[in-house]
Design a protein around this motif. Structure first.
Motif, PDB file in Angstrom:
ATOM      1  N   ARG A  79      -9.346  15.258  -7.218  1.00 18.12           N
ATOM      2  CA  ARG A  79      -9.373  14.351  -6.063  1.00 18.12           C
ATOM      3  C   ARG A  79      -9.280  12.902  -6.489  1.00 18.12           C
ATOM      4  O   ARG A  79      -8.533  12.102  -5.893  1.00 18.12           O
ATOM      5  N   GLN A  80     -10.003  12.528  -7.523  1.00 14.28           N
ATOM      6  CA  GLN A  80     -10.032  11.123  -7.944  1.00 14.28           C
ATOM      7  C   GLN A  80      -8.667  10.638  -8.414  1.00 14.28           C
ATOM      8  O   GLN A  80      -8.327   9.466  -8.271  1.00 14.28           O
ATOM      9  N   TYR A  81      -7.894  11.539  -8.962  1.00 14.42           N
ATOM     10  CA  TYR A  81      -6.540  11.200  -9.404  1.00 14.42           C
ATOM     11  C   TYR A  81      -5.740  10.626  -8.244  1.00 14.42           C
ATOM     12  O   TYR A  81      -5.031   9.622  -8.400  1.00 14.42           O
ATOM     13  N   TYR A  82      -5.847  11.247  -7.085  1.00 12.17           N
ATOM     14  CA  TYR A  82      -5.093  10.773  -5.918  1.00 12.17           C
ATOM     15  C   TYR A  82      -5.675   9.468  -5.377  1.00 12.17           C
ATOM     16  O   TYR A  82      -4.928   8.570  -4.975  1.00 12.17           O
ATOM     17  N   LEU A  83      -6.983   9.363  -5.380  1.00 13.87           N
ATOM     18  CA  LEU A  83      -7.611   8.140  -4.863  1.00 13.87           C
ATOM     19  C   LEU A  83      -7.304   6.931  -5.747  1.00 13.87           C
ATOM     20  O   LEU A  83      -7.251   5.796  -5.258  1.00 13.87           O
ATOM     21  N   ASP A  84      -7.079   7.166  -7.030  1.00 13.25           N
ATOM     22  CA  ASP A  84      -6.857   6.072  -7.977  1.00 13.25           C
ATOM     23  C   ASP A  84      -5.390   5.725  -8.193  1.00 13.25           C
ATOM     24  O   ASP A  84      -5.083   4.860  -9.024  1.00 13.25           O
ATOM     25  N   ARG A  85      -4.490   6.372  -7.472  1.00 18.02           N
ATOM     26  CA  ARG A  85      -3.067   6.082  -7.686  1.00 18.02           C
ATOM     27  C   ARG A  85      -2.776   4.618  -7.379  1.00 18.02           C
ATOM     28  O   ARG A  85      -3.337   4.027  -6.454  1.00 18.02           O
ATOM     29  N   LYS A  86      -1.862   4.057  -8.141  1.00 15.09           N
ATOM     30  CA  LYS A  86      -1.479   2.658  -7.960  1.00 15.09           C
ATOM     31  C   LYS A  86      -0.865   2.449  -6.572  1.00 15.09           C
ATOM     32  O   LYS A  86      -0.127   3.289  -6.074  1.00 15.09           O
ATOM     33  N   ARG A  87      -1.183   1.298  -5.985  1.00 14.34           N
ATOM     34  CA  ARG A  87      -0.665   0.966  -4.650  1.00 14.34           C
ATOM     35  C   ARG A  87       0.407  -0.105  -4.805  1.00 14.34           C
ATOM     36  O   ARG A  87       0.114  -1.270  -5.091  1.00 14.34           O
ATOM     37  N   ASN A  88       1.646   0.293  -4.609  1.00 12.94           N
ATOM     38  CA  ASN A  88       2.782  -0.596  -4.868  1.00 12.94           C
ATOM     39  C   ASN A  88       3.159  -1.435  -3.654  1.00 12.94           C
ATOM     40  O   ASN A  88       2.829  -1.101  -2.518  1.00 12.94           O
ATOM     41  N   ILE A  89       3.896  -2.498  -3.930  1.00 15.93           N
ATOM     42  CA  ILE A  89       4.459  -3.362  -2.892  1.00 15.93           C
ATOM     43  C   ILE A  89       5.986  -3.291  -3.002  1.00 15.93           C
ATOM     44  O   ILE A  89       6.540  -3.478  -4.084  1.00 15.93           O
ATOM     45  N   GLY A  90       6.648  -2.999  -1.907  1.00 15.16           N
ATOM     46  CA  GLY A  90       8.114  -2.947  -1.913  1.00 15.16           C
ATOM     47  C   GLY A  90       8.696  -1.702  -2.534  1.00 15.16           C
ATOM     48  O   GLY A  90       9.922  -1.604  -2.700  1.00 15.16           O
ATOM     49  N   ASP A  91       7.878  -0.729  -2.868  1.00 19.20           N
ATOM     50  CA  ASP A  91       8.355   0.541  -3.418  1.00 19.20           C
ATOM     51  C   ASP A  91       9.246   1.216  -2.368  1.00 19.20           C
ATOM     52  O   ASP A  91       8.866   1.324  -1.198  1.00 19.20           O
TER      53      ASP A  91
ATOM     54  N   GLU B 186       0.810  -1.220   0.000  1.00 14.51           N
ATOM     55  CA  GLU B 186       0.000   0.000   0.000  1.00 14.51           C
ATOM     56  C   GLU B 186       0.845   1.273   0.000  1.00 14.51           C
ATOM     57  O   GLU B 186       0.604   2.213   0.755  1.00 14.51           O
ATOM     58  N   VAL B 187       1.858   1.266  -0.889  1.00 17.21           N
ATOM     59  CA  VAL B 187       2.698   2.455  -1.065  1.00 17.21           C
ATOM     60  C   VAL B 187       2.219   3.189  -2.313  1.00 17.21           C
ATOM     61  O   VAL B 187       2.216   2.615  -3.412  1.00 17.21           O
ATOM     62  N   CYS B 188       1.841   4.426  -2.168  1.00 21.75           N
ATOM     63  CA  CYS B 188       1.429   5.203  -3.337  1.00 21.75           C
ATOM     64  C   CYS B 188       2.582   5.316  -4.325  1.00 21.75           C
ATOM     65  O   CYS B 188       3.713   5.610  -3.941  1.00 21.75           O
ATOM     66  N   GLU B 189       2.280   5.063  -5.588  1.00 20.31           N
ATOM     67  CA  GLU B 189       3.312   5.199  -6.624  1.00 20.31           C
ATOM     68  C   GLU B 189       3.768   6.653  -6.729  1.00 20.31           C
ATOM     69  O   GLU B 189       3.145   7.564  -6.177  1.00 20.31           O
ATOM     70  N   GLY B 190       4.864   6.881  -7.451  1.00 16.85           N
ATOM     71  CA  GLY B 190       5.315   8.240  -7.706  1.00 16.85           C
ATOM     72  C   GLY B 190       4.172   9.062  -8.277  1.00 16.85           C
ATOM     73  O   GLY B 190       3.479   8.612  -9.184  1.00 16.85           O
TER      74      GLY B 190
END
Length: 381
Positions: free
Chosen positions: A353-365, A342-346
């Protein structure tokens, strides 16, 4: 005075006083910085994450191709692993982290970023930390050169008209008025001060921080992602929180800008306290209850609070409890491979607002791995 100091030590969980001493104060604090559930102690978690980083190839923001230069998330994680190694006196870990650097003095020197942008210049914090731990002058020469370049005259293709204006004001020409800058700039300048003892470095960073606080901090203590993007993005604010805490940790008490920075820091911490979720996490959009819990900002805010409590800037009972809660929530997101979820991508700015809510959730970023190491170090300081 002696009793006051003893009571503070008891609250922090580092005193050897007999049970019952300062009982009222310890009960009021209701926080324990030393007893952790199995597998969640800073020593255990920090070791796992640091050892995982040592064997991780140079990353490129999640792309499959190797990076052209060391990226700032790797710099932040490398720095965190080094501070953890120092705090735990793990000489073997320090040696592994130094070995990771050694090729950069040879045929892989092209991986050293050109210090013409804050995201590249922050790299200097790593060789400066290596110098402080190994006393190898090669690291000092490289790190100090990078720190000095940041305050040198504007040059190169990234120079803009405003670069000269900032430079003429005594600021770095790399000033952008992006909230990320207040970790990227202050980290390397604070490190240069720690490595050399030359106050000009920390004084530069403090002056820069005041300009950003006066220009960007909102009345509630938080920061929009950008002046034209009225959202309190978690990791963006995290850079400010960590930047202020790291700067204040080393800023001399007689520095004329210390009081202003402390005010900005405490105002932000008080606001963050209100927005911490019941789980202990903070969210992708800090003040948006429909936003998802995000690990990189949670780690950053937790670090800032740990540092404040440990240094006596924040009330131990209130903020120590919040920091412990944040840490225990954060480490629950680390998987069996020592990767945090659950790390927000770059993320670039966007007034949506939706842009931030839809950001990819990375693992190990590494945006998320680094704050875990910072927190582990801070708990042990």
């Amino acid at each position: 005075m002696k009793k006051t100091i003893q009571c503070l030590l008891l609250v922090l969980g580092v005193s050897q006083l007999q049970p019952g001493t300062c009982e009222a104060q310890s009960k009021k604090a209701k926080v324990d910085f030393s007893n952790w559930p199995a597998g969640t102690s800073p020593q255990e978690v920090g070791k796992r994450v640091a050892e995982h980083f040592v064997v991780t190839p140079h990353t490129n923001f999640g792309r499959s191709t190797p990076p052209k230069v060391i990226t700032y998330p790797e710099t932040c994680t490398w720095y965190g692993a080094l501070t953890f190694a120092k705090q735990t006196n793990d000489k073997e870990l320090t040696q592994k982290l130094a070995q990771r650097f050694e090729p950069l003095f040879g045929k892989r020197d092209t991986l050293i970023p050109i210090p013409d942008h804050v995201d590249y210049t922050v790299f200097g914090s790593v060789p400066l930390e290596l110098y402080m731990q190994t006393k190898d002058k090669r690291y000092l020469e490289l790190g100090q050169r990078i720190a000095d370049k940041q305050w040198g005259p504007p040059e190169g293709p990234r120079v803009k008209p405003e670069s000269h204006e900032f430079y003429n004001q005594g600021l770095t020409w790399q000033t952008r008025m992006w909230i990320d800058d207040m970790f990227m700039i202050t980290a390397v300048q604070s490190q240069a001060y720690r490595a050399t003892g030359d106050k000009k470095y920390i004084e530069r960073a403090a002056k820069e921080m005041v300009v950003y606080l006066d220009s960007l901090q909102k009345p509630n203590g938080l920061f929009y992602h950008a002046p034209d993007v009225p959202f309190f993005w978690g990791r963006g604010d995290g850079w400010m929180a960590v930047g202020m805490a790291e700067l204040l940790r080393s800023l001399p008490k007689d520095n004329p800008n210390r009081e202003r920075i402390m005010k900005g820091y405490k105002t932000m911490m008080a606001s963050l306290l209100k927005y911490q979720a019941e789980s202990g996490m903070w969210r992708q959009l800090i003040d948006d209850p429909e936003s998802w819990p995000e690990t990189s900002c949670t780690g950053m805010f937790t670090f800032a609070m740990i540092t404040g409590v440990k240094n006596g800037w924040l009330d131990a009972g209130t903020y120590g409890k919040a920091a412990r809660k944040g840490w225990l929530a954060l480490v629950s997101y680390i998987n069996e491979n020592a990767d945090v979820r659950e790390v927000c991508e770059g993320t670039n700015k966007k007034n949506d607002r939706q842009y931030y809510l839809d950001r990819k959730r990375n693992i190990g970023d590494l945006h998320g791995q680094a704050p875990i190491l910072w927190c582990a170090t801070a708990w042990l300081r």
